[in-house]
Write an enzyme that holds these catalytic residues in place. Sequence first.
Site, PDB file in Angstrom:
ATOM      1  CB  ILE A  12      -0.975  -0.013   1.197  1.00 28.54           C
ATOM      2  CG1 ILE A  12      -1.899  -1.235   1.102  1.00 28.54           C
ATOM      3  CG2 ILE A  12      -1.808   1.279   1.239  1.00 28.54           C
ATOM      4  CD1 ILE A  12      -2.801  -1.451   2.311  1.00 28.54           C
ATOM      5  CG  ASP A  31       9.703  -0.579   4.174  1.00 33.51           C
ATOM      6  OD1 ASP A  31       8.550  -0.446   3.736  1.00 33.51           O
ATOM      7  OD2 ASP A  31      10.133  -1.670   4.616  1.00 33.51           O
ATOM      8  N   GLY A  36       8.405  -5.195   3.227  1.00 32.17           N
ATOM      9  CA  GLY A  36       8.458  -4.298   2.066  1.00 32.17           C
ATOM     10  C   GLY A  36       9.595  -4.721   1.159  1.00 32.17           C
ATOM     11  CG  LEU A  76       0.591   3.029   5.290  1.00 32.19           C
ATOM     12  CD1 LEU A  76       0.287   4.439   5.716  1.00 32.19           C
ATOM     13  CD2 LEU A  76       0.794   2.992   3.781  1.00 32.19           C
ATOM     14  CE1 TYR A 149      -2.244  -5.835  11.975  1.00 33.41           C
ATOM     15  CE2 TYR A 149      -4.248  -6.825  11.117  1.00 33.41           C
ATOM     16  CZ  TYR A 149      -3.232  -5.915  11.002  1.00 33.41           C
ATOM     17  OH  TYR A 149      -3.194  -5.076   9.911  1.00 33.41           O
TER      18      TYR A 149
END
Length: 319
Positions: A12, A31, A36, A76, A149
């Site tokens: 995303i 990141d 990723g 994110l 989660y």
Amino acid sequence: MRALITGGAGFIGSHLSEHLLSSGHAVTVLDDLSTGQLANIAHLKQNNQFEFAQGTILDHNRVDELVLRHDVIFHLAAAVGVELILESPVRTIETNVFGTETVMRAVARHQKRILIASTSEVYGKGTRVPFSEDDDRLLGPTTKSRWSYAASKAMDEYLAQAYYHERQVSTIIFRLFNTVGPRQTGRYGMVVPRFVQQALTGVPLTVHGSGNQSRCFCDVSDVVKAMAVLAETLAAEGQVFNIGNPQEVTITELAERIIDLTGSSSTIQYIPYEQAYAPGFEDMMRRVPSIAKIQQIIDWQPTLSLNDILMRVIDYHRN
Ligand code: UDP
């Protein structure tokens, strides 16, 4: 705006980076490349408004330095995917709780705006259709790690709202329902890329449980547009928004549709949940977003139908 996207090399985040750059904004991606991938952002590197920082959101100094020189932070970075969460519950909790805390503290210190990615998992196994932002949540016991989660993301939401009310930090929370599109990997269990890969290689599509459970799939290109507009909407501060597509499909229908659209000779194989995940695994039968709230504030709605979405994923995997 100068945007910092944590987890920007993920599925995303890479689409959000692309969208913000194409709208003339500057973007830095932070990141750690745990889930990723550099390949997701390789095509952005020639843009002089783009910067990549390899590092973890658990690194206080790095996060502080980056937050300081950006206007808006899209947070994110998180442990995602049901399979990954079941395999690595410590990593899930550490990333989603300590990581968000590190980012929030830096944002508060420098008084920046933050948008925090949350998830429809926070509704748990609630049975309301559709789910509205103020609905009660229903989570299973702490002995079932799937729920860690939802609990960790709910903690992120509480933290963001606490900073908004007590420290006047500009926070916006969005709950993503099942988001799909090019670059999403099936490695962590996500159903659409997995079924598409299975169909394209001619192996059976692995439907868990009865296949009567349903989900609502939204294309990532629609999702990132909503995120970008929310970031520039003052009235969104301090609030929570669902982002998703209310169009619902059962997992069996999804498998049939993917077989049909790919022209595959694959069959469907039903696999009991306890075999697919773990004994006592709890799934939710339906999870439909109400998008009335976000529609009201930014006039957003998904534009791509399920067939359009699936064709984009199929084309991606074919190439
Ligand atoms: N699922 C499935 N086969 C797979 C992967 C997932 O039937 O190979 C099911 C899963 O059990 C769930 C739904 O598809 O009911 C959506 O799973 P996903 O992990 O994509 O997202 P979730 O909504 O569970 O977060």
